[in-house]
Design a protein around this motif. Structure first.
Motif, mmCIF file in Angstrom:
data_model
loop_
_atom_site.group_PDB
_atom_site.id
_atom_site.type_symbol
_atom_site.label_atom_id
_atom_site.label_comp_id
_atom_site.label_asym_id
_atom_site.label_seq_id
_atom_site.Cartn_x
_atom_site.Cartn_y
_atom_site.Cartn_z
ATOM 1 N N ASP A 112 0.789 -1.237 0.000
ATOM 2 C CA ASP A 112 0.000 0.000 0.000
ATOM 3 C C ASP A 112 0.820 1.287 0.000
ATOM 4 O OD1 ASP A 112 -2.546 -1.386 0.193
ATOM 5 O OD2 ASP A 112 -1.911 -1.917 2.210
ATOM 6 N N VAL A 113 2.054 1.211 0.475
ATOM 7 C CA VAL A 113 2.929 2.386 0.541
ATOM 8 C C VAL A 113 4.356 1.934 0.283
ATOM 9 C CG1 VAL A 113 3.680 4.356 1.934
ATOM 10 C CG2 VAL A 113 1.441 3.339 2.362
ATOM 11 N N ILE A 114 5.139 2.766 -0.391
ATOM 12 C CA ILE A 114 6.573 2.513 -0.546
ATOM 13 C C ILE A 114 7.294 3.327 0.521
ATOM 14 C CG2 ILE A 114 8.617 2.812 -2.001
ATOM 15 C CD1 ILE A 114 6.748 2.595 -4.433
ATOM 16 N N THR A 115 7.963 2.655 1.447
ATOM 17 C CA THR A 115 8.786 3.356 2.440
ATOM 18 C C THR A 115 10.221 2.881 2.256
ATOM 19 O OG1 THR A 115 8.310 1.685 4.125
ATOM 20 C CG2 THR A 115 6.900 3.613 4.069
ATOM 21 N N ALA A 116 10.858 3.375 1.208
ATOM 22 C CA ALA A 116 12.201 2.946 0.845
ATOM 23 C C ALA A 116 13.131 4.126 0.612
ATOM 24 C CB ALA A 116 12.135 2.072 -0.415
ATOM 25 N N GLY A 117 12.742 5.309 1.095
ATOM 26 C CA GLY A 117 13.581 6.484 0.893
ATOM 27 C C GLY A 117 13.714 6.861 -0.572
ATOM 28 N N MET A 118 12.699 6.546 -1.368
ATOM 29 C CA MET A 118 12.756 6.769 -2.818
ATOM 30 C C MET A 118 12.843 8.255 -3.151
ATOM 31 S SD MET A 118 10.028 5.470 -5.712
ATOM 32 C CE MET A 118 10.634 3.775 -5.720
ATOM 33 N N PHE A 119 13.733 8.592 -4.098
ATOM 34 C CA PHE A 119 13.859 9.979 -4.533
ATOM 35 C C PHE A 119 12.601 10.425 -5.281
ATOM 36 C CE2 PHE A 119 18.785 9.759 -4.937
ATOM 37 C CZ PHE A 119 18.886 9.851 -3.563
ATOM 38 N N ILE A 120 12.199 11.647 -5.031
ATOM 39 C CA ILE A 120 11.096 12.255 -5.785
ATOM 40 C C ILE A 120 11.663 12.774 -7.105
ATOM 41 C CG2 ILE A 120 9.298 14.011 -5.774
ATOM 42 C CD1 ILE A 120 9.605 14.128 -2.716
ATOM 43 N N PHE A 159 22.416 10.330 9.205
ATOM 44 C CA PHE A 159 22.095 11.622 8.612
ATOM 45 C C PHE A 159 22.454 12.740 9.595
ATOM 46 C CE2 PHE A 159 19.508 8.561 6.475
ATOM 47 C CZ PHE A 159 19.292 9.036 5.190
ATOM 48 N N THR A 160 22.557 13.949 9.086
ATOM 49 C CA THR A 160 22.845 15.115 9.916
ATOM 50 C C THR A 160 21.841 16.222 9.596
ATOM 51 O OG1 THR A 160 24.311 16.208 8.313
ATOM 52 C CG2 THR A 160 25.303 14.540 9.768
ATOM 53 N N GLU A 161 22.019 17.384 10.225
ATOM 54 C CA GLU A 161 21.146 18.524 9.932
ATOM 55 C C GLU A 161 21.240 18.926 8.465
ATOM 56 O OE1 GLU A 161 21.536 21.828 12.548
ATOM 57 O OE2 GLU A 161 21.549 20.593 14.356
ATOM 58 N N ASN A 162 22.386 18.642 7.842
ATOM 59 C CA ASN A 162 22.567 18.985 6.431
ATOM 60 C C ASN A 162 21.630 18.200 5.520
ATOM 61 O OD1 ASN A 162 24.632 20.788 6.978
ATOM 62 N ND2 ASN A 162 26.216 19.217 6.849
ATOM 63 N N GLU A 163 21.112 17.072 6.029
ATOM 64 C CA GLU A 163 20.220 16.241 5.221
ATOM 65 C C GLU A 163 18.738 16.513 5.478
ATOM 66 O OE1 GLU A 163 23.814 15.103 4.425
ATOM 67 O OE2 GLU A 163 23.286 14.286 6.377
ATOM 68 N N LEU A 164 18.418 17.495 6.305
ATOM 69 C CA LEU A 164 17.015 17.848 6.506
ATOM 70 C C LEU A 164 16.437 18.439 5.214
ATOM 71 C CD1 LEU A 164 17.081 19.430 10.081
ATOM 72 C CD2 LEU A 164 15.866 17.350 9.401
ATOM 73 N N PRO A 165 15.136 18.221 4.952
ATOM 74 C CA PRO A 165 14.552 18.662 3.673
ATOM 75 C C PRO A 165 14.196 20.132 3.601
ATOM 76 C CG PRO A 165 12.902 17.558 5.008
ATOM 77 C CD PRO A 165 14.202 17.416 5.753
ATOM 78 N N GLY A 166 14.227 20.827 4.746
ATOM 79 C CA GLY A 166 13.845 22.239 4.725
ATOM 80 C C GLY A 166 12.366 22.397 4.426
ATOM 81 N N ASP A 167 12.028 23.440 3.671
ATOM 82 C CA ASP A 167 10.626 23.725 3.354
ATOM 83 C C ASP A 167 10.214 23.207 1.984
ATOM 84 O OD1 ASP A 167 10.228 25.064 5.783
ATOM 85 O OD2 ASP A 167 11.044 26.925 4.959
ATOM 86 N N VAL A 168 11.054 22.398 1.361
ATOM 87 C CA VAL A 168 10.749 21.873 0.028
ATOM 88 C C VAL A 168 9.567 20.913 0.100
ATOM 89 C CG1 VAL A 168 11.630 20.508 -1.908
ATOM 90 C CG2 VAL A 168 13.132 22.125 -0.720
ATOM 91 N N LYS A 169 8.628 21.051 -0.834
ATOM 92 C CA LYS A 169 7.454 20.194 -0.896
ATOM 93 C C LYS A 169 7.529 19.296 -2.140
ATOM 94 C CE LYS A 169 5.719 22.503 2.575
ATOM 95 N NZ LYS A 169 5.802 21.951 3.940
ATOM 96 N N ALA A 170 6.837 18.171 -2.081
ATOM 97 C CA ALA A 170 6.835 17.224 -3.209
ATOM 98 C C ALA A 170 6.360 17.901 -4.492
ATOM 99 C CB ALA A 170 5.962 16.020 -2.878
ATOM 100 N N LYS A 171 5.350 18.750 -4.384
ATOM 101 C CA LYS A 171 4.789 19.407 -5.574
ATOM 102 C C LYS A 171 5.824 20.289 -6.265
ATOM 103 C CE LYS A 171 2.809 23.326 -2.997
ATOM 104 N NZ LYS A 171 1.567 24.063 -2.657
ATOM 105 N N ASP A 172 6.783 20.834 -5.488
ATOM 106 C CA ASP A 172 7.822 21.674 -6.078
ATOM 107 C C ASP A 172 8.758 20.863 -6.960
ATOM 108 O OD1 ASP A 172 6.821 23.858 -4.596
ATOM 109 O OD2 ASP A 172 8.062 23.309 -2.873
ATOM 110 N N ILE A 173 9.023 19.639 -6.538
ATOM 111 C CA ILE A 173 9.950 18.760 -7.263
ATOM 112 C C ILE A 173 9.268 18.099 -8.440
ATOM 113 C CG2 ILE A 173 11.585 16.842 -7.004
ATOM 114 C CD1 ILE A 173 11.472 17.417 -3.957
ATOM 115 N N CYS A 174 7.976 17.864 -8.318
ATOM 116 C CA CYS A 174 7.235 17.142 -9.358
ATOM 117 C C CYS A 174 6.985 17.974 -10.606
ATOM 118 C CB CYS A 174 5.892 16.659 -8.806
ATOM 119 S SG CYS A 174 6.033 15.274 -7.648
ATOM 120 N N LYS A 175 7.212 19.281 -10.519
ATOM 121 C CA LYS A 175 6.938 20.171 -11.668
ATOM 122 C C LYS A 175 7.755 19.790 -12.880
ATOM 123 C CE LYS A 175 5.769 24.184 -8.803
ATOM 124 N NZ LYS A 175 6.156 25.549 -8.392
#
Length: 289
Positions: A101-109, A273-289
């Motif tokens: 039902d869900v992919i939880t594999a750290g897949m890149f958007i 992971f470290t703080e450098n790997e946090l996603p910030g405010d980026v949303k999936a919709k921004d990457i999917c464009k």
């Protein structure tokens, strides 16, 4: 008159059938989220890829993506997770075929994957990394260095984003050796059948730590690839079927709470992971464009 009535009945039947087909579950009308909340169980797809999703020495399913999902699922009333081990390249097709039902594999958007699945918002951001034989005999410090020498072979896991990135910086297809999983990539490098292995930074480090090989090493001064004038940065997330919009919305709401409270970073740190790997405010919709 009889024929008109028959036509009307056929039309009503067809309309009702199409309406049911548009529902999340043709027998109950439940969405995937509703069904999971009712049963308290869910099946996830993973690819045995450290540090994202894998089974530990005790056979327990873990990894940054899995542990984040566990917290969110529990808060949504889903306490039991069943893992479906799948080759990375088959995760999306398995999700669409409802094997899980869900992919939880750290897949890149990526925009291409967004055409097939609905991504939650990113849980981490990350760069690429490179491992070579001890002493770095080919003097490789970037993907561009691989592209400059057509004799160099690099191992990449099937379905992983790295193959596409390598080609975009000029690496030829016959230089790329596709393997089923990360351990196979490391084995290819140790044996000398390839000159390099590439995967994401935490994933590569986890594999090297596990292999404990004195024949290979990580390129510590690796330069991130530049695509269309931009330094490449990838964002990983859970993936859902396109129709599971309510699930994505609920998942995102809980993920945002974890970001704000610092809980997300605590989980990420457990897996290198470290703080450098946090996603910030980026949303999936921004990457999917």
């Amino acid at each position: 008159m009889y024929k008109k009535i028959l036509v009307i009945l056929m039309f009503i039947t067809l309309t009702f059938t199409l309406f049911l087909a548009g529902c999340g579950n043709t027998t109950t009308g439940e969405t995937t989220l509703q069904k999971a909340q009712k049963t308290g169980e869910i099946k996830i797809g993973f690819a045995n890829e450290k540090p994202y999703a894998y089974k530990d020495d005790n056979g327990q399913l873990t990894g940054e993506a899995v542990e984040i999902a566990k917290v969110i699922f529990e808060r949504l009333g889903i306490k039991k997770i069943h893992g479906e081990l799948t080759e990375f390249g088959s995760l999306i097709s398995g999700l669409k075929a409802k094997r899980f039902d869900v992919i939880t594999a750290g897949m890149f958007i990526t925009p291409e994957r967004c055409q097939q699945v609905a991504f939650a918002n990113p849980e981490y951001s990350i760069g690429e990394a490179l491992a070579v034989q001890k002493g770095n005999p080919k003097n490789l410090h970037s993907y561009e260095d691989i592209a400059k020498d057509s004799s160099i072979k690099v191992a990449v896991m099937a379905g992983a984003q790295e193959a596409k990135i390598l080609k975009e910086v000029g690496v030829k297809e016959n230089q790329i050796v596709i393997v089923n999983d990360q351990p196979s990539a490391i084995a290819e490098l140790e044996s000398g059948r390839v000159d390099a292995v590439t995967m994401t930074g935490p994933s590569l480090q986890a594999m090297l730590d596990s292999a404990k090989s004195d024949k290979i090493e990580r390129v510590m001064d690796f330069k991130d690839p530049v695509i269309n004038g931009k330094v490449l940065r990838n964002y990983g997330a859970a993936a859902f079927r396109k129709e599971d919009t309510d699930f994505v919305k609920a998942y995102n709401e809980e993920l945002e709470k974890m970001k704000q409270s610092g809980e997300l970073l605590k989980i990420l740190k457990k897996f290198g992971f470290t703080e450098n790997e946090l996603p910030g405010d980026v949303k999936a919709k921004d990457i999917c464009k």
